[in-house]
Design a protein around this motif. Structure first.
Motif, PDB file in Angstrom:
ATOM      1  N   GLY A  72      36.238 -10.348 -31.805  1.00 26.12           N
ATOM      2  CA  GLY A  72      36.079  -9.284 -32.791  1.00 26.12           C
ATOM      3  C   GLY A  72      35.485  -8.014 -32.234  1.00 26.12           C
ATOM      4  N   GLY A  73      35.238  -7.964 -30.942  1.00 22.76           N
ATOM      5  CA  GLY A  73      34.649  -6.780 -30.325  1.00 22.76           C
ATOM      6  C   GLY A  73      35.707  -5.796 -29.862  1.00 22.76           C
ATOM      7  N   ALA A  74      35.267  -4.854 -29.056  1.00 22.62           N
ATOM      8  CA  ALA A  74      36.161  -3.837 -28.511  1.00 22.62           C
ATOM      9  C   ALA A  74      35.790  -3.596 -27.055  1.00 22.62           C
ATOM     10  CB  ALA A  74      36.047  -2.544 -29.298  1.00 22.62           C
ATOM     11  N   VAL A  75      36.787  -3.215 -26.268  1.00 20.46           N
ATOM     12  CA  VAL A  75      36.573  -2.894 -24.857  1.00 20.46           C
ATOM     13  C   VAL A  75      37.212  -1.543 -24.596  1.00 20.46           C
ATOM     14  CG1 VAL A  75      37.058  -3.559 -22.472  1.00 20.46           C
ATOM     15  CG2 VAL A  75      36.604  -5.322 -24.178  1.00 20.46           C
ATOM     16  N   SER A  76      36.435  -0.649 -24.002  1.00 16.48           N
ATOM     17  CA  SER A  76      36.943   0.677 -23.654  1.00 16.48           C
ATOM     18  C   SER A  76      37.153   0.737 -22.148  1.00 16.48           C
ATOM     19  CB  SER A  76      35.938   1.737 -24.091  1.00 16.48           C
ATOM     20  OG  SER A  76      36.428   3.011 -23.804  1.00 16.48           O
ATOM     21  N   LEU A  77      38.361   1.083 -21.745  1.00 22.91           N
ATOM     22  CA  LEU A  77      38.661   1.282 -20.329  1.00 22.91           C
ATOM     23  C   LEU A  77      38.764   2.794 -20.114  1.00 22.91           C
ATOM     24  CD1 LEU A  77      41.372  -1.480 -19.776  1.00 22.91           C
ATOM     25  CD2 LEU A  77      38.949  -1.571 -19.220  1.00 22.91           C
ATOM     26  N   PRO A  78      37.745   3.394 -19.507  1.00 22.54           N
ATOM     27  CA  PRO A  78      37.710   4.848 -19.362  1.00 22.54           C
ATOM     28  C   PRO A  78      38.987   5.389 -18.727  1.00 22.54           C
ATOM     29  CG  PRO A  78      35.643   3.885 -18.668  1.00 22.54           C
ATOM     30  CD  PRO A  78      36.589   2.749 -18.897  1.00 22.54           C
ATOM     31  N   ALA A  91      43.596   6.720 -24.620  1.00 27.30           N
ATOM     32  CA  ALA A  91      42.590   7.743 -24.332  1.00 27.30           C
ATOM     33  C   ALA A  91      43.233   9.123 -24.253  1.00 27.30           C
ATOM     34  CB  ALA A  91      41.882   7.424 -23.020  1.00 27.30           C
ATOM     35  N   LYS A  92      42.481  10.135 -24.662  1.00 33.99           N
ATOM     36  CA  LYS A  92      42.965  11.513 -24.631  1.00 33.99           C
ATOM     37  C   LYS A  92      43.328  11.926 -23.209  1.00 33.99           C
ATOM     38  CE  LYS A  92      41.713  16.240 -25.934  1.00 33.99           C
ATOM     39  NZ  LYS A  92      42.474  16.804 -24.848  1.00 33.99           N
ATOM     40  N   ILE A 135      50.191  12.460 -19.557  1.00 35.15           N
ATOM     41  CA  ILE A 135      51.572  12.169 -19.936  1.00 35.15           C
ATOM     42  C   ILE A 135      52.283  13.427 -20.430  1.00 35.15           C
ATOM     43  CG2 ILE A 135      52.999  10.945 -21.618  1.00 35.15           C
ATOM     44  CD1 ILE A 135      50.928   8.660 -21.445  1.00 35.15           C
ATOM     45  N   ASN A 136      51.587  14.234 -21.210  1.00 31.49           N
ATOM     46  CA  ASN A 136      52.200  15.416 -21.817  1.00 31.49           C
ATOM     47  C   ASN A 136      52.104  16.679 -20.957  1.00 31.49           C
ATOM     48  OD1 ASN A 136      53.094  14.169 -24.225  1.00 31.49           O
ATOM     49  ND2 ASN A 136      50.973  14.142 -24.939  1.00 31.49           N
TER      50      ASN A 136
END
Length: 96
Positions: free
Chosen positions: A44-50, A87-88, A94-95
């Motif tokens: 139920g957690g979250a992981v952020s990959l910078p 991630a932004k 990509i853009n």
């Protein structure tokens, strides 16, 4: 623009080359990362990959769905799904 996705073997080889590791070490590192993200999101957690994005678990409420072949309406029980937010920084690359 459509191309085949990178396979695990190709990813391990690229990781080994970029991080100056042997392929066995790169494979173990990739497997460990996969295991860590899977366990955390399943709990139920979250992981952020910078620079890449955020993996999280989201609860979906019970809802009414329709069978497309028969048109029959039925209740789908509440469940949980994995959600990935890009991630932004990756969007900008990509853009560009």
């Amino acid at each position: 623009m459509t191309q085949k996705p990178m396979t695990k073997t190709q990813l391990v080889a690229a990781l080994a080359e970029t991080a100056d590791l042997d392929k066995a070490s790169a494979n173990r590192a990739l497997d460990a990362l996969t295991e860590i993200v899977t366990k955390e999101v399943a709990a139920g957690g979250a992981v952020s990959l910078p620079g890449l994005g955020k993996f999280a678990c989201r609860a979906r409420p019970e809802r009414t769905v329709r069978n497309p072949s028969t048109g029959e309406q039925m209740q789908k029980p509440a469940d949980r799904v994995a959600k990935v937010t890009i991630a932004k920084q990756l969007k900008d690359v990509i853009n560009a």
